[in-house]
Write a protein that holds these residues in place. Structure first.
Motif, short mmCIF file in Angstrom:
data_model
loop_
_atom_site.label_atom_id
_atom_site.label_comp_id
_atom_site.label_asym_id
_atom_site.label_seq_id
_atom_site.Cartn_x
_atom_site.Cartn_y
_atom_site.Cartn_z
N UNK A 92 0.85 -1.20 0.00
CA UNK A 92 0.00 0.00 0.00
C UNK A 92 0.88 1.25 0.00
N UNK A 93 1.87 1.29 0.89
CA UNK A 93 2.75 2.46 0.99
C UNK A 93 3.51 2.70 -0.31
N UNK A 94 4.02 1.64 -0.92
CA UNK A 94 4.74 1.78 -2.18
C UNK A 94 3.86 2.41 -3.24
N UNK A 95 2.63 1.90 -3.38
CA UNK A 95 1.74 2.40 -4.43
C UNK A 95 1.23 3.81 -4.15
N UNK A 96 1.02 4.14 -2.88
CA UNK A 96 0.64 5.51 -2.53
C UNK A 96 1.78 6.46 -2.91
N UNK A 97 3.00 6.10 -2.57
CA UNK A 97 4.16 6.92 -2.91
C UNK A 97 4.37 7.02 -4.41
N UNK A 98 4.15 5.92 -5.12
CA UNK A 98 4.30 5.91 -6.57
C UNK A 98 3.30 6.85 -7.24
N UNK A 99 2.15 7.07 -6.59
CA UNK A 99 1.13 7.99 -7.11
C UNK A 99 1.35 9.41 -6.58
N UNK A 100 2.42 9.61 -5.81
CA UNK A 100 2.76 10.93 -5.24
C UNK A 100 1.61 11.49 -4.40
N UNK A 101 0.96 10.63 -3.65
CA UNK A 101 -0.14 11.03 -2.77
C UNK A 101 0.41 11.33 -1.37
N UNK A 119 -7.57 3.76 -5.76
CA UNK A 119 -8.56 2.83 -5.20
C UNK A 119 -8.55 1.52 -5.99
N UNK A 120 -8.48 1.61 -7.33
CA UNK A 120 -8.44 0.41 -8.16
C UNK A 120 -7.18 -0.41 -7.93
N UNK A 121 -6.04 0.26 -7.83
CA UNK A 121 -4.76 -0.44 -7.59
C UNK A 121 -4.80 -1.16 -6.25
N UNK A 122 -5.24 -0.45 -5.20
CA UNK A 122 -5.29 -1.03 -3.87
C UNK A 122 -6.24 -2.23 -3.85
N UNK A 123 -7.38 -2.10 -4.52
CA UNK A 123 -8.34 -3.20 -4.61
C UNK A 123 -7.76 -4.42 -5.31
N UNK A 124 -7.02 -4.19 -6.41
CA UNK A 124 -6.40 -5.30 -7.16
C UNK A 124 -5.35 -6.02 -6.32
N UNK A 125 -4.77 -5.31 -5.36
CA UNK A 125 -3.78 -5.93 -4.47
C UNK A 125 -4.45 -6.73 -3.35
N UNK A 126 -5.78 -6.67 -3.28
CA UNK A 126 -6.50 -7.41 -2.24
C UNK A 126 -6.49 -6.71 -0.89
N UNK A 127 -6.19 -5.42 -0.89
CA UNK A 127 -6.15 -4.66 0.36
C UNK A 127 -7.50 -3.96 0.53
N UNK A 128 -8.06 -4.09 1.69
CA UNK A 128 -9.36 -3.49 1.99
C UNK A 128 -9.26 -1.97 1.98
N UNK A 129 -10.24 -1.30 1.35
CA UNK A 129 -10.28 0.16 1.36
C UNK A 129 -11.72 0.61 1.20
N UNK A 130 -11.98 1.86 1.59
CA UNK A 130 -13.31 2.42 1.45
C UNK A 130 -13.22 3.92 1.24
N UNK A 131 -14.20 4.46 0.54
CA UNK A 131 -14.29 5.90 0.30
C UNK A 131 -15.16 6.50 1.41
N UNK A 132 -14.61 7.49 2.12
CA UNK A 132 -15.33 8.11 3.23
C UNK A 132 -15.14 9.62 3.18
#
Length: 157
Positions: A92-101, A119-132
């Motif tokens: 998760x951290x790698x992909x967040x950083x890769x997106x410069x978030x 959100x799509x990338x995190x979902x494809x990795x099987x990591x739980x996420x939600x929009x709030x």
């Protein structure tokens, strides 16, 4: 009014008996050292902090006998990422950083500004996420943009 220095934080004080006049900001505005804002009562404020310095929720911009002008973080459209285990946290951290978030850490989750691609990338990795909707805060993951500290510029080579 010109503010060049933060004079404290409401979190570090006893309950204020004075009127709190909030300046509402989102997480992005809190990272900007130079800007013009208005308090809820309409007071015009020019903020001019040292380069690299940023604001945090509760920062006091001005105070007198009657009132305190302080920063308040607005709720935003947020992606709450809930990794389980070290591998998911690392991915998760790698992909967040890769997106410069900008990422804000909590014991059980990571908060970032909502981004459908992430959100799509995190979902494809099987990591739980939600929009709030919530204030985007926590421990800032990017130390080079931390609160009240000056650091050099960050460049990719």
């Amino acid at each position: 009014m010109i503010v060049e220095k933060i004079i404290g934080n409401l979190r570090e004080r006893d309950k204020e008996s004075r009127t709190i006049d909030p300046v509402f900001m989102d997480h992005y505005d809190m990272t900007r050292p130079h800007q013009k804002v208005r308090s809820e009562s309409g007071e015009a404020i020019a903020i001019s902090l040292e380069q690299g310095e940023s604001l945090a929720p509760g920062d006091v911009l001005y105070e007198d006998e009657d009132r305190v002008i302080a920063v308040e973080l607005l709720p935003e459209d947020v992606l709450r990422i809930m990794p389980r285990g070290n591998i998911q946290w690392a991915r998760a951290a790698f992909n967040i950083g890769n997106m410069h978030q900008a990422a804000y850490l909590h014991e059980d989750c990571i908060l970032v500004a909502y981004d459908a691609i992430l959100e799509g990338i995190i979902g494809k990795l099987g990591i739980s996420c939600e929009r709030i909707t919530c204030p985007l805060d926590g421990i800032r993951a990017n130390a080079s943009q931390s609160h009240h500290h000056h650091h050099g510029e960050h460049h990719h080579g």
